[in-house]
Scaffold this motif. Structure first.
Motif, PDB file in Angstrom:
ATOM      1  N   PHE A 198      36.924  34.331  33.188  1.00 45.01           N
ATOM      2  CA  PHE A 198      37.131  34.861  31.921  1.00 45.01           C
ATOM      3  C   PHE A 198      36.286  34.387  30.938  1.00 45.01           C
ATOM      4  CE2 PHE A 198      41.166  36.814  33.870  1.00 45.01           C
ATOM      5  CZ  PHE A 198      41.091  37.934  33.189  1.00 45.01           C
ATOM      6  N   ASP A 199      35.723  33.295  30.991  1.00 40.16           N
ATOM      7  CA  ASP A 199      34.588  32.891  30.213  1.00 40.16           C
ATOM      8  C   ASP A 199      33.435  33.813  30.116  1.00 40.16           C
ATOM      9  OD1 ASP A 199      35.798  30.846  28.932  1.00 40.16           O
ATOM     10  OD2 ASP A 199      35.097  28.954  30.162  1.00 40.16           O
ATOM     11  N   ALA A 200      33.267  34.293  31.238  1.00 40.57           N
ATOM     12  CA  ALA A 200      31.981  35.139  31.679  1.00 40.57           C
ATOM     13  C   ALA A 200      32.482  36.699  31.352  1.00 40.57           C
ATOM     14  CB  ALA A 200      31.478  34.893  32.938  1.00 40.57           C
ATOM     15  N   LEU A 201      33.596  37.110  30.862  1.00 42.66           N
ATOM     16  CA  LEU A 201      34.211  38.221  30.878  1.00 42.66           C
ATOM     17  C   LEU A 201      33.086  39.312  30.231  1.00 42.66           C
ATOM     18  CD1 LEU A 201      36.580  40.273  31.637  1.00 42.66           C
ATOM     19  CD2 LEU A 201      37.293  40.078  29.246  1.00 42.66           C
TER      20      LEU A 201
ATOM     21  N   ALA B  29      37.684  40.518  36.079  1.00 39.01           N
ATOM     22  CA  ALA B  29      37.190  39.448  35.979  1.00 39.01           C
ATOM     23  C   ALA B  29      36.979  38.743  37.530  1.00 39.01           C
ATOM     24  CB  ALA B  29      37.783  38.600  35.219  1.00 39.01           C
ATOM     25  N   LEU B  30      37.873  38.858  38.191  1.00 32.64           N
ATOM     26  CA  LEU B  30      37.903  38.203  39.475  1.00 32.64           C
ATOM     27  C   LEU B  30      37.379  38.735  40.693  1.00 32.64           C
ATOM     28  CD1 LEU B  30      39.716  36.381  37.706  1.00 32.64           C
ATOM     29  CD2 LEU B  30      41.177  35.927  39.714  1.00 32.64           C
TER      30      LEU B  30
ATOM     31  N   LYS C 124      39.871  30.710  34.458  1.00 23.81           N
ATOM     32  CA  LYS C 124      39.131  30.245  33.067  1.00 23.81           C
ATOM     33  C   LYS C 124      37.813  30.638  33.212  1.00 23.81           C
ATOM     34  CE  LYS C 124      42.384  27.105  31.975  1.00 23.81           C
ATOM     35  NZ  LYS C 124      42.722  25.800  31.086  1.00 23.81           N
ATOM     36  N   ARG C 125      37.038  30.016  34.180  1.00 24.19           N
ATOM     37  CA  ARG C 125      35.703  30.125  34.286  1.00 24.19           C
ATOM     38  C   ARG C 125      35.212  31.681  34.471  1.00 24.19           C
ATOM     39  NH1 ARG C 125      35.056  25.787  37.685  1.00 24.19           N
ATOM     40  NH2 ARG C 125      35.805  27.111  39.384  1.00 24.19           N
TER      41      ARG C 125
ATOM     42  N   VAL D 178      31.073  36.039  38.429  1.00 20.26           N
ATOM     43  CA  VAL D 178      31.408  34.637  38.697  1.00 20.26           C
ATOM     44  C   VAL D 178      31.684  34.451  40.005  1.00 20.26           C
ATOM     45  CG1 VAL D 178      32.231  32.541  38.098  1.00 20.26           C
ATOM     46  CG2 VAL D 178      31.585  33.914  36.425  1.00 20.26           C
ATOM     47  N   ALA D 179      32.935  34.909  40.420  1.00 19.86           N
ATOM     48  CA  ALA D 179      33.574  34.533  41.579  1.00 19.86           C
ATOM     49  C   ALA D 179      33.080  35.190  42.844  1.00 19.86           C
ATOM     50  CB  ALA D 179      34.975  35.205  41.697  1.00 19.86           C
TER      51      ALA D 179
END
Lengths: 340, 340
Positions: free
Chosen positions: A115-118, A298-299, A112-113, A129-130
């Motif tokens: 995708f919040d930064a998508l 995203a990841l 979710k973190r 993010v990751a």
């Protein structure tokens, strides 16, 4: 998508419902966490009975169960709830196919973190993010994966075991790369008493596979090779190498590098078996396989859902003579069989 | 729901896709934030052109646009993207019906925090995170609402203006309670040069309504009454009182209390006009109206999507002689007309 739109004229309803789609995730997760589906299976089919059984407020249970009915996880008749066929199979904790554990990985804080930064990841073209290159250990994440995601593999593990000729019972050596929960190799070992499995993954993840092998009664035929699939000694002379849900984490050169190591580990005539989300060349069908690309955007730094021609090309570059594609019934994934 | 399931046999795909549904919200939000829809409307219909126009990575644009195609916000033919009819109307910034601003309220951090705690809210029977009673000011939230949500009201504001006989042009006094952006009253003022509107809301929110009234050229006929709808002097002798999207925040006694104040503010024969999500008595149809209950469970202490008989009863208890229900074409909401 989301909720059916009752008019054929343009309506803002789809935009409204899609901006609210995160609520679907939260509602299903809450239903799983409160074990609503098991409670209904056990006969608690009114809000009063469900509230008593789950320890939740009757008002909360009523609103949640109505929402789960709207989204077809439940049915409601004369104020009584019942399970949909899918919920009975996949969400009742007593069912052998229970997959409620998936919520702990798919709908946890980390994705979710991401995708919040998508928006930022689209700008950048990879995760913003990751820890995104996935060639280094990320133990907590993959231990959670191993502990939660096994139920999704039942159908595909059986299909792969068939391709690995498990039921013929011949002596064979199988290497399971990025084994995670280990269920792909373990399924072969259960069906073929003469199969010997080597599971490769990061050491803390292999601890989970070891538990699963013991529970399946095949621990004596499962060996472990901890470390990076790109650096550890993988052994050699394998009849089959399993590559389940690993390629999508990497860019094309990294996939080819891994597949060359697999080629070297196989015996002559051996086969690599790849399980993947494989969209068509249009990039937008079939829906679940094609949508998987966004998760990788995203990841990861450069992962993707690759098409069959892309895999064919990568595997040919790694030395394989032929790759064929196999659809798994009732699964959004495909299996690719590559001959050394 | 979510992505179509291609098999009629039970499949784990629905569970998988629903646990991933939060990704739909993130993808649409990213498309809006990067203004992808406007760029496509302006002719940037390939990933290369879109990347240039939006300043995003081509890889990111390709994966995002494919995902938006899977979910029918775009179409893709021979590698070129085009807008769906709905996206052209509601997501192209140049369209008069543009509603991309909704993302800043619906898909912002606050509701997501609330839904992250949904399991606890089901246990408790009301929000476990927010300031949930909604009778006290919560300025930042409602200013954001006023600044972002107006585009959703176009259809319903026109419908309500018709019920308020705006086109007849008779002198009339209208009170708009919890006016927010003020567009319900402003729409009546635009259509009826003899309508005088009083907008009631918290003072910082009314600043937004004031801007909107000025932009619509009706500022001289819009007055403001800042403060709580439960405590402020609302005035009296109104022909119509508008109650748009307010009752769902409260429990039944609080709704009745508000409606008694509305009754007192109306002149004899005056009418209260309520805009709401009104599910059928089964609680699960129609889908968008019924699903609204869950939002109230997550965000409020005791709010709900009430059925028509529940409203009828509340309004009768507040002194109204008759309430009728009116469906708005192309909207998931209903209007209730109550006679003093």
């Amino acid at each position: 998508m989301a909720t059916p739109i009752p008019t054929s004229r343009p309506s803002p309803e789809r935009v409204f419902n899609t901006l609210n789609a995160f609520q679907q995730t939260a509602a299903l997760k809450a239903g799983i966490e409160l074990d609503i589906f098991t409670a209904i299976a056990d006969g608690a089919n009114t809000t009063a009975l469900l509230a008593e059984k789950t320890g939740a407020a009757e008002r909360g249970v009523r609103i949640l169960c109505d929402y789960l009915t709207i989204h077809e996880f439940l049915a409601k008749n004369n104020g009584r709830y019942s399970l949909s066929q899918e919920s009975a199979i996949f969400l009742n904790r007593h069912s052998p196919a229970y997959m409620g554990t998936l919520a702990d990985f798919l709908a946890s804080a980390e994705p979710k973190r991401n995708f919040d930064a998508l928006t930022e990841s689209v700008r950048k073209g990879g995760t913003s993010v990751a820890q995104g290159d996935n060639t280094k250990p990320n133990d907590e994440l993959w231990v959670t994966f191993a502990r939660t995601m096994a139920p999704l593999t039942t159908v595909s593990a059986g299909f792969i075991a068939d391709l690995a000729l498990a039921k013929e019972g011949k002596t064979c050596k199988v290497l399971d790369i990025a084994a995670g929960h280990g269920m792909f190799g373990i399924t072969i070992a259960k069906l073929n008493p003469n199969a010997h499995i080597t599971a490769a993954d990061w050491a803390p993840v292999l601890a989970v596979a070891k538990e699963n092998a013991a529970a399946a009664g095949v621990a004596d035929r499962v060996a472990f090779r901890p470390g990076s699939a790109f650096e550890a000694d993988l052994g050699e002379g394998y009849d089959f190498v399993l590559l389940t849900n690993i390629f999508h984490h990497f860019d094309v050169p990294t996939c080819e590098k891994l597949m060359r190591r697999v080629h070297a580990a196989l015996k002559p005539g051996g086969k690599a078996i790849t399980l993947e989300f494989v969209p068509n060349e249009d990039g937008v069908t079939p829906p679940t396989a094609a949508a998987f690309s966004l998760i990788m955007l995203a990841l990861t730094d450069a992962g993707d859902a690759y098409t069959f021609p892309q895999y064919e090309n990568m595997f040919a570059n790694a030395g394989f003579v032929k790759t064929t594609q196999h659809s798994i019934p009732d699964s959004p994934q495909q299996v690719l069989l590559s001959e050394k």
